[in-house]
Write a protein that holds these residues in place. Structure first.
Motif, PDB file in Angstrom:
ATOM      1  N   ALA A   1       7.492  -8.651   0.342  1.00 59.69           N
ATOM      2  CA  ALA A   1       7.023  -8.561   1.724  1.00 59.69           C
ATOM      3  C   ALA A   1       8.123  -8.961   2.706  1.00 59.69           C
ATOM      4  O   ALA A   1       8.692 -10.043   2.623  1.00 59.69           O
ATOM      5  CB  ALA A   1       5.800  -9.445   1.924  1.00 59.69           C
ATOM      6  N   GLY A   2       8.419  -8.048   3.635  1.00 61.63           N
ATOM      7  CA  GLY A   2       9.343  -8.311   4.727  1.00 61.63           C
ATOM      8  C   GLY A   2       8.589  -8.257   6.041  1.00 61.63           C
ATOM      9  O   GLY A   2       8.174  -9.277   6.584  1.00 61.63           O
ATOM     10  N   TYR A   3       8.380  -7.060   6.541  1.00 62.08           N
ATOM     11  CA  TYR A   3       7.549  -6.867   7.730  1.00 62.08           C
ATOM     12  C   TYR A   3       6.080  -6.876   7.299  1.00 62.08           C
ATOM     13  O   TYR A   3       5.624  -5.970   6.609  1.00 62.08           O
ATOM     14  CB  TYR A   3       7.859  -5.535   8.405  1.00 62.08           C
ATOM     15  CG  TYR A   3       9.113  -5.515   9.238  1.00 62.08           C
ATOM     16  CD1 TYR A   3       9.054  -5.517  10.626  1.00 62.08           C
ATOM     17  CD2 TYR A   3      10.363  -5.488   8.648  1.00 62.08           C
ATOM     18  CE1 TYR A   3      10.200  -5.480  11.404  1.00 62.08           C
ATOM     19  CE2 TYR A   3      11.528  -5.455   9.404  1.00 62.08           C
ATOM     20  CZ  TYR A   3      11.440  -5.453  10.776  1.00 62.08           C
ATOM     21  OH  TYR A   3      12.577  -5.420  11.534  1.00 62.08           O
ATOM     22  N   GLY A   4       5.326  -7.899   7.702  1.00 64.81           N
ATOM     23  CA  GLY A   4       3.914  -7.940   7.382  1.00 64.81           C
ATOM     24  C   GLY A   4       3.617  -8.669   6.091  1.00 64.81           C
ATOM     25  O   GLY A   4       4.398  -8.661   5.141  1.00 64.81           O
ATOM     26  N   GLU A   5       2.468  -9.340   6.057  1.00 61.55           N
ATOM     27  CA  GLU A   5       2.065 -10.112   4.896  1.00 61.55           C
ATOM     28  C   GLU A   5       1.763  -9.199   3.705  1.00 61.55           C
ATOM     29  O   GLU A   5       1.561  -7.995   3.876  1.00 61.55           O
ATOM     30  CB  GLU A   5       0.832 -10.947   5.247  1.00 61.55           C
ATOM     31  CG  GLU A   5       1.093 -12.013   6.314  1.00 61.55           C
ATOM     32  CD  GLU A   5      -0.150 -12.832   6.613  1.00 61.55           C
ATOM     33  OE1 GLU A   5      -1.185 -12.616   5.946  1.00 61.55           O
ATOM     34  OE2 GLU A   5      -0.077 -13.691   7.514  1.00 61.55           O
ATOM     35  N   PRO A   6       1.701  -9.786   2.502  1.00 60.44           N
ATOM     36  CA  PRO A   6       1.386  -8.982   1.311  1.00 60.44           C
ATOM     37  C   PRO A   6      -0.101  -8.665   1.232  1.00 60.44           C
ATOM     38  O   PRO A   6      -0.875  -9.356   0.570  1.00 60.44           O
ATOM     39  CB  PRO A   6       1.856  -9.870   0.155  1.00 60.44           C
ATOM     40  CG  PRO A   6       1.822 -11.262   0.687  1.00 60.44           C
ATOM     41  CD  PRO A   6       2.137 -11.155   2.151  1.00 60.44           C
ATOM     42  N   THR A   7      -0.506  -7.610   1.916  1.00 57.79           N
ATOM     43  CA  THR A   7      -1.885  -7.151   1.921  1.00 57.79           C
ATOM     44  C   THR A   7      -1.925  -5.701   1.462  1.00 57.79           C
ATOM     45  O   THR A   7      -0.897  -5.024   1.411  1.00 57.79           O
ATOM     46  CB  THR A   7      -2.486  -7.247   3.335  1.00 57.79           C
ATOM     47  OG1 THR A   7      -1.749  -6.375   4.212  1.00 57.79           O
ATOM     48  CG2 THR A   7      -2.412  -8.676   3.867  1.00 57.79           C
ATOM     49  N   VAL A   8      -3.120  -5.218   1.169  1.00 58.25           N
ATOM     50  CA  VAL A   8      -3.267  -3.821   0.742  1.00 58.25           C
ATOM     51  C   VAL A   8      -2.817  -2.879   1.849  1.00 58.25           C
ATOM     52  O   VAL A   8      -2.117  -1.885   1.606  1.00 58.25           O
ATOM     53  CB  VAL A   8      -4.729  -3.531   0.331  1.00 58.25           C
ATOM     54  CG1 VAL A   8      -4.927  -2.030   0.111  1.00 58.25           C
ATOM     55  CG2 VAL A   8      -5.079  -4.300  -0.929  1.00 58.25           C
ATOM     56  N   ILE A   9      -3.177  -3.176   3.079  1.00 54.49           N
ATOM     57  CA  ILE A   9      -2.841  -2.279   4.184  1.00 54.49           C
ATOM     58  C   ILE A   9      -1.336  -2.206   4.412  1.00 54.49           C
ATOM     59  O   ILE A   9      -0.791  -1.185   4.843  1.00 54.49           O
ATOM     60  CB  ILE A   9      -3.580  -2.687   5.486  1.00 54.49           C
ATOM     61  CG1 ILE A   9      -3.623  -1.516   6.465  1.00 54.49           C
ATOM     62  CG2 ILE A   9      -2.959  -3.915   6.106  1.00 54.49           C
ATOM     63  CD1 ILE A   9      -4.463  -0.377   6.038  1.00 54.49           C
ATOM     64  N   ASN A  10      -0.623  -3.310   4.106  1.00 53.62           N
ATOM     65  CA  ASN A  10       0.831  -3.317   4.274  1.00 53.62           C
ATOM     66  C   ASN A  10       1.578  -2.801   3.042  1.00 53.62           C
ATOM     67  O   ASN A  10       2.792  -2.596   3.100  1.00 53.62           O
ATOM     68  CB  ASN A  10       1.319  -4.727   4.612  1.00 53.62           C
ATOM     69  CG  ASN A  10       0.954  -5.142   6.020  1.00 53.62           C
ATOM     70  OD1 ASN A  10       0.873  -4.308   6.918  1.00 53.62           O
ATOM     71  ND2 ASN A  10       0.744  -6.435   6.229  1.00 53.62           N
ATOM     72  N   ALA A  11       0.866  -2.649   1.937  1.00 55.40           N
ATOM     73  CA  ALA A  11       1.507  -2.113   0.730  1.00 55.40           C
ATOM     74  C   ALA A  11       1.918  -0.663   0.968  1.00 55.40           C
ATOM     75  O   ALA A  11       1.348   0.045   1.788  1.00 55.40           O
ATOM     76  CB  ALA A  11       0.547  -2.209  -0.455  1.00 55.40           C
ATOM     77  N   HIS A  12       2.938  -0.228   0.232  1.00 56.73           N
ATOM     78  CA  HIS A  12       3.362   1.168   0.266  1.00 56.73           C
ATOM     79  C   HIS A  12       2.662   1.924  -0.863  1.00 56.73           C
ATOM     80  O   HIS A  12       2.291   1.303  -1.862  1.00 56.73           O
ATOM     81  CB  HIS A  12       4.869   1.276   0.063  1.00 56.73           C
ATOM     82  CG  HIS A  12       5.676   0.635   1.126  1.00 56.73           C
ATOM     83  ND1 HIS A  12       6.993   0.982   1.374  1.00 56.73           N
ATOM     84  CD2 HIS A  12       5.399  -0.356   2.018  1.00 56.73           C
ATOM     85  CE1 HIS A  12       7.481   0.246   2.348  1.00 56.73           C
ATOM     86  NE2 HIS A  12       6.517  -0.590   2.742  1.00 56.73           N
ATOM     87  N   PRO A  13       2.521   3.224  -0.763  1.00 58.43           N
ATOM     88  CA  PRO A  13       3.008   4.127   0.271  1.00 58.43           C
ATOM     89  C   PRO A  13       2.292   3.958   1.609  1.00 58.43           C
ATOM     90  O   PRO A  13       1.135   3.588   1.652  1.00 58.43           O
ATOM     91  CB  PRO A  13       2.730   5.525  -0.315  1.00 58.43           C
ATOM     92  CG  PRO A  13       2.564   5.304  -1.788  1.00 58.43           C
ATOM     93  CD  PRO A  13       1.944   3.956  -1.917  1.00 58.43           C
TER      94      PRO A  13
END
Length: 579
Positions: free
Chosen positions: A72-84
C-alpha cells in the motif's frame, strides 16, 4: 514495490495469474486482485494473503488477464484500493507498480471532465485517462495517456472483448516471457520460471502491444526490437525445499552463494576499471548499504584506497563531489534510489559498475559494466544470501587491488560459513525474544555488521534494535540500557579487541545482559559475557562473514520464537521500486 503479472494465450489465465502472484508476493502482500477477459471484463479483489483468498477467483474466465499484489502506497490496504483499478464503465482494467507524482492534479482534471473515482489510489487516474482518450484503439489511448504521467510506472492494461495486453514502463521494471502462442508479463523473473526460459526486458519508455500471436514493442512511437534472453535460474530454486521458511533455506544456501560468486571471478573489462580507480564511491540502500560500509572499512585498511559509501536515497538530492569510479550495489538491480544515484554519476561522466543478482535488470543497463552475484533467486523479504554474495563480490575487488593475496582465504571461506549453520543459539534467542529493545555494537568493519544484525532483528522479529559503533554508546544510548536490554557485542581478536572488551565491561556495569561473539577459545570474553557465541579463529575477512551469519540466525530464531511471519514481515516488500 508491488508486483504485477499478465498472461495472454490459449490457456485459462486465472491459475497462471494466481501462481504468478504467489511468486511475486514478497513484493507486497497487503491485498491482491485479478481481472480477466471472458464474456465480459471480470474482476476479483480482496485484502490479505493470496493463499487465503485465491478460491474466490475461480469463477474468472478467459485466456487474457492481469493480476496485482499490493504494497500500500496511495490509500490504505482495502478491497476498493486493491488493483486492478477500472474505468467508469467497467470496460478497461489496469494493474500498476510505481508512483504517479501528479496524481492530485490529474484526478481534479478528470473529475472536472465527469469521471468518477472509487479509490484513493494514484493508479485509478491512469485508467480514467486511458478511458478519456479511448477512441476505438487501446494502444493509441495508452500512448496519448503517457505524456501526462509524472513519476514511475510499470503497468498492464486489458479491455473487454479483446485478447490483448498493453504494457508500459518508466523507472519501474517489466519483463516479458515468450512462450508458444502465448506471452507472459511480470515485475520480475520469478513468475516466468514455471513457463519459459525466454524473456525480454522492456526499457524505460517502451510500450508493448501483446496478443497471443504477436508482440510489438514501441519506443517514441517507433517500432523497436528488444533481444530475447535466456534465463539461467531454475524454478526449483524458488521452492522451500523442505525448510520451514524461505529465509532459513536461503541462510543455508550462503556457503554456495559465496563460493559461486568467488568462483565466477571478475572479467577483464571490470578488472581494468577497478585497477584504474584512484578512489571509489559506492551507492546502495538497506542491507546492500551495509555491505558497502564493510567494504569501505576493509578496502581503506587493506588496499589503502579512499572509499566513500553513500545511501542511494540521499545521494540523488545531496550529491557529493564526484570524479571517481562509482559502484552501485543492489540485489534486484531495480532499487529506484540506487538507479537514480547511478544516473547522477553517469551524468557527471564517472565510470560506473553495478553489482547485482539479476541479469537484464535496469541497473545492468545503466552501468558501464557489471559484476553478477551468483546467489540465485531470493524469495524471503529479509536479505541473507544476497548479502553474503555481495560481500563475496566486494571482497574480490579487495583481493584484486591487493594483487591476489587473499586468494586462499576467499576460496575456502565458504567452509567456515558452513560451520556456523548449526550453532546452538538457544540461550541468546531466549534473551532476545523476551526483550522489547536490543543494541548491537562493533568496531571497524564489525560496526556495519552490527548494523545489519540490528536490521535483521527488527525487520523480522519486530524487536526494536539499533546498531552502533561501540564507542558511540556512551554518547547517549547508554541512557537506554536496562537489565532487560540485551547488547550484542562483536569482539574478534585484533587491534579492536581490548577496547571492545572494555566496552563490554562498561555495558555490564549498567546491568545490561551481554551476548558476545568472539573466537572459539576466548576464555576472557566468555567469562565476562552473559552468553558467549564462538566463531572460528580465522582471517578478518572470514570473521566478517561468520559474525554476520550468527546474527542472521539469531534474528531468525528469535522471530520463530515470537511466531512472526518471517518471510513476509509487516509493512515491508522485497524490491523497493519507488522513492
Amino acid at each position: 514495490m508491488c508486483g504485477i503479472v499478465g498472461y495472454v494465450g490459449r490457456r485459462d489465465a486465472t491459475p497462471i495469474l494466481i501462481q504468478g502472484l504467489k511468486r511475486l508476493e514478497y513484493r507486497g502482500y497487503d491485498s491482491f486482485g485479478l481481472a480477466t477477459v471472458g464474456s465480459a471484463l471480470e474482476v476479483y479483489k480482496r485484502t490479505g494473503s493470496i493463499s487465503d483468498g485465491e478460491a474466490g477467483a475461480a469463477h474468472l474466465m478467459g485466456s487474457t488477464g492481469i493480476g496485482h499484489t499490493r504494497w500500500a502506497g496511495y490509500g490504505e490496504p482495502t478491497v476498493i484500493n486493491a488493483h486492478p483499478q477500472i474505468d467508469c464503465e467497467g470496460k478497461i482494467a489496469i494493474v500498476h507498480n510505481g508512483t504517479i507524482e501528479n496524481y492530485n492534479e490529474l484526478r481534479q482534471h478528470l473529475e472536472d471532465r465527469g469521471h468518477t473515482f472509487r479509490s484513493e489510489t494514484d493508479t485509478e487516474a491512469i485508467v480514467h485517462l486511458i478511458e478519456e482518450y479511448y477512441d476505438g484503439d487501446l494502444l493509441s489511448a495508452v500512448n496519448a495517456t503517457l505524456p501526462h504521467l509524472q513519476g514511475s510506472y510499470a503497468f498492464l492494461v486489458i479491455m473487454e472483448d479483446t485478447e490483448r495486453i498493453i504494457a508500459a514502463r518508466n523507472a519501474s521494471p517489466i519483463v516479458l516471457g515468450v512462450g508458444d502462442a502465448e506471452f507472459f508479463a511480470a515485475s520480475d523473473l520469478m513468475p516466468l520460471l514455471d513457463y519459459t526460459e525466454r524473456v525480454i526486458y522492456l526499457e524505460d519508455g517502451d510500450v508493448a502491444d501483446i496478443t497471443p500471436d504477436r508482440l510489438d514493442i514501441y519506443h517514441g512511437g517507433q517500432r523497436v526490437e528488444r533481444p530475447i534472453e535466456l534465463v539461467d535460474w531454475c524454478v526449483e530454486d524458488t521452492r522451500k525445499g523442505g525448510f520451514d521458511h524461505y529465509m532459513l533455506k536461503e541462510i543455508f544456501e550462503q556457503p554456495q552463494s559465496f563460493y559461486e560468486t568467488i568462483r565466477a571471478g571478475i572479467d577483464e573489462g571490470v578488472r581494468r576499471m577497478l585497477m584504474d580507480a584512484d578512489e571509489i564511491t559506492l551507492v546502495a540502500c538497506g542491507t546492500s548499504y551495509h555491505t558497502t560500509l564493510i567494504f569501505k572499512y576493509l578496502a581503506e585498511s587493506l588496499c589503502n584506497i579512499p572509499v566513500r559509501a553513500e545511501m542511494g536515497s540521499e545521494f540523488k538530492y545531496f550529491t557529493t563531489p564526484l570524479n571517481c569510479l562509482v559502484i552501485a550495489v543492489s540485489q534486484s538491480g531495480e532499487t529506484t534510489d540506487t538507479i537514480a544515484a547511478l544516473n547522477v554519476a553517469k551524468a557527471r561522466n564517472c565510470p560506473t559498475l553495478a553489482i547485482t543478482n539479476v541479469q537484464g535488470s535496469t541497473l545492468t543497463r545503466v552501468a558501464d559494466r557489471t559484476i553478477f552475484m551468483r546467489a540465485g533467486p531470493e524469495v524471503s523479504v529479509a536479505a541473507t544470501k544476497s548479502y553474503m554474495a555481495q560481500l563475496a563480490a566486494l571482497m574480490q575487488i579487495i583481493n584484486l587491488r591487493c594483487e591476489g593475496v587473499f586468494d586462499d582465504v576467499l576460496s575456502h571461506a565458504h567452509l567456515a560459513i558452513g560451520d556456523i549453520l548449526l550453532h546452538d543459539l538457544g540461550d541468546a534467542v531466549t534473551l532476545c525474544s523476551g526483550a522489547d529493545h536490543a543494541f548491537f555494537m562493533g568496531r571497524g568493519p564489525f560496526y556495519p555488521v552490527a548494523m545489519e544484525g540490528a536490521l535483521k532483528m527488527k525487520e523480522i522479529s519486530y524487536v526494536h534494535a539499533e546498531g552502533y559503533a561501540a564507542g558511540e554508546l556512551k554518547h547517549g544510548p547508554f541512557a537506554l540500557l536496562t537489565p532487560e536490554t540485551p547488547v550484542v557485542a562483536i569482539c574478534p581478536p585484533g587491534p579492536i579487541y581490548n577496547v571492545m572488551v572494555s566496552n563490554v565491561k562498561e555495558v555490564k556495569a549498567r546491568k545490561a545482559p551481554v551476548i558476545a561473539l568472539g573466537v572459539d577459545g576466548d576464555k576472557e570474553l566468555a567469562e565476562i559475557a552473559d552468553i558467549f557465541i564462538p566463531i572460528p579463529d580465522t582471517h578478518l575477512l572470514v570473521q566478517v562473514l561468520t559474525a554476520s551469519l550468527v546474527l542472521q540466525l539469531l534474528a531468525y530464531h528469535t522471530a520463530c520464537a515470537l511466531e512472526r511471519d518471517i518471510d513476509r514481515p509487516r509493512n515491508l516488500a522485497k524490491s523497493v521500486t519507488v522513492e
